[in-house]
Design an enzyme around this catalytic site. Structure first.
Site, PDB file in Angstrom:
ATOM      1  CG  PHE A 113      -1.582   4.764 -10.078  1.00  0.00           C
ATOM      2  CD1 PHE A 113      -2.289   4.189 -11.105  1.00  0.00           C
ATOM      3  CD2 PHE A 113      -0.231   4.479  -9.974  1.00  0.00           C
ATOM      4  CE1 PHE A 113      -1.686   3.336 -12.020  1.00  0.00           C
ATOM      5  CE2 PHE A 113       0.396   3.637 -10.867  1.00  0.00           C
ATOM      6  CZ  PHE A 113      -0.332   3.062 -11.903  1.00  0.00           C
ATOM      7  CB  CYS A 114      -5.646   9.856  -7.763  1.00  0.00           C
ATOM      8  SG  CYS A 114      -6.882   9.890  -9.043  1.00  0.00           S
ATOM      9  CB  ALA A 115      -0.604   9.031  -5.625  1.00  0.00           C
TER      10      ALA A 115
END
Ligand code: PLP
Length: 423
Positions: free
Chosen positions: A372-374
């Site tokens: 999730f781009c985290a």
């Protein structure tokens, strides 16, 4: 492929008048269950209508004397006003249209006065981790909202040991996590920033679609949002906030529109002040107008009722997931911490990409899988989920289901039934 309005499935302040479509109804495709609002939300009727109405007039913005161009210029500047009002812009704020939240935060990163220290938490989306200059401080992921405030307070006290008149400090925090949906204590973090003479920027990409966000009420300096997560595709985002740093910085995009005067000599340039300084090139009129239309529709809606409906669905989803064997939820804070309609989870012993593929293929359900781009946060929460559940067969990536306008109980039940059938 037929595109149709998903029947309104949530309460609004007042039922739309007969013959008037609900402006917050969202476009969709029958048979497809979209549980991936946190990535990109579907298009609201209000946005689609505003764009359709303007399209015959489509022409240049700030660049023409013709009637079409004049109307487009007016529409663009009205959109700026509407979006600013919606987010509580103050008299000394600029509302700069950008491509999205990532673009907005990169713009702010470029506008920081020399020597600014940025303080973030390791739980941020990459958009709020990566743009900041070397020397930024990354605080560990806190175990509770109160711990976040304490940790920030301590870090700022340390940075300000020499007094609050030192080099600028900017705190950069999310308002709601895109991984867990958990809400961060923005107003308290803003108070801590103020105590130490720091500024604060809030990444509201995930909160704005679910709850009112007002920079004046929260007493934050800057806000970044994405139109495409706020039911307004066509690619506009916003950086809203204090004018001084923005007016002092070199333009984010040098070129036409960002200038006041350009002379014959190479460096004879006077840059524009105001939002235009950072909006070089022809602006995204349709994106701005679409976003403003959604802001207007949301401002007129009963946000409490929308929130209550989403929370009912969220509870049903989380309870349903908890009742399934082998499902482990990801979370940073306690299970009852306030959150928006986002849940990330894993199925022990199952590859998350394969589960997402199965849901799409066999059940017409769209969810997100991955980190999730985290990445730092997601990896950490996966490790914690393994420790909490005592399972050593959790996959290395997760699944995320996210709710929004148009989500129904039937959508939630379909996901739960599809997961239950995966045995
Ligand atoms: C919390 C958060 N911040 C920033 C972003 C980046 O948004 P965009 O891709 O629209 O720039 C996202 C996107 O998922 C997000 O969830």
């Amino acid at each position: 492929m037929t595109v149709t309005l998903v029947p309104p499935a949530r309460p609004t302040a007042a039922a739309p008048a007969p013959g008037c479509p609900d402006p917050l109804g969202v476009l969709g495709v029958p048979g497809q269950v979209n549980l991936d609002h946190a990535a990109s939300a579907p298009c609201a009727r209000a946005a689609a209508d505003a764009v359709a109405e303007l399209l015959p007039w489509y022409a240049s913005v700030h660049r023409g004397a013709g009637a079409l161009s004049q109307r487009c210029t007016l529409a663009y500047e009205r959109a700026r006003q509407t979006v600013g009002d919606f987010f509580g812009a103050r008299a000394d704020d600029h509302v700069v249209f950008t491509r999205n939240t990532t673009d907005a935060l990169n713009l702010l990163a470029r506008a920081l006065p020399a020597g600014t220290t940025v303080v973030t938490f390791a739980g941020e989306h990459h958009a709020n981790l990566l743009p900041w200059p070397r020397g930024s401080v990354r605080l560990p992921v806190p175990e509770s909202p109160a711990a976040a405030v304490r940790s920030l307070d301590a870090a700022l006290a340390e940075l300000r040991r020499g007094g609050v008149s030192g080099p600028p400090v900017l705190v950069a925090v999310t308002a709601a996590s895109n991984v867990t949906g958990e809400r961060w204590p923005v107003a308290e973090l803003a108070r801590a920033a103020r105590r130490h003479g720091a500024r604060i920027v809030v990444d509201a990409a995930q909160l704005a679609p679910h709850a009112p966000v007002d920079v004046a009420d929260l007493d934050v300096d800057y806000l970044a949002v994405s139109g495409h997560k706020l039911y307004a595709p066509f690619g506009a985002g916003v950086l809203l906030g204090r004018a001084d740093w923005l007016d002092d910085a070199l333009p984010y995009l040098a070129g036409g529109g960002a200038t006041g005067h350009v002379g014959a000599a190479t460096h004879d340039v006077r840059w524009a002040t105001g939002p235009a300084r950072h909006e070089g090139g022809t602006p995204n009129l349709l994106g701005a107008v679409a976003l403003a239309a959604v802001c207007t529709a949301l401002a007129e809606a009963d946000r409490d009722a929308l929130h209550a409906h989403e929370q009912r669905l969220l509870t049903r989803l989380r309870d349903g997931l908890a009742a399934l064997p082998d499902v482990v939820e990801l979370r940073t804070f306690a299970p009852d911490a306030p959150r928006v309609g986002i849940v990330s989870f894993v199925l022990a012993g199952r590859d998350s990409a394969e589960v997402a593929g199965y849901l799409a293929r066999e059940h017409g359900i769209g969810v997100r899988d991955g980190l999730f781009c985290a990445h730092p946060l997601a990896r950490r929460l996966l490790a914690e989920a393994a420790a909490r559940s005592g399972r050593d067969d959790l996959p290395p990536t997760a699944l995320r289901a996210s709710l929004g306008l148009g989500s129904t109980q039937a959508d939630v039940d379909r996901l739960l039934a599809a997961l239950a059938a995966l045995r």
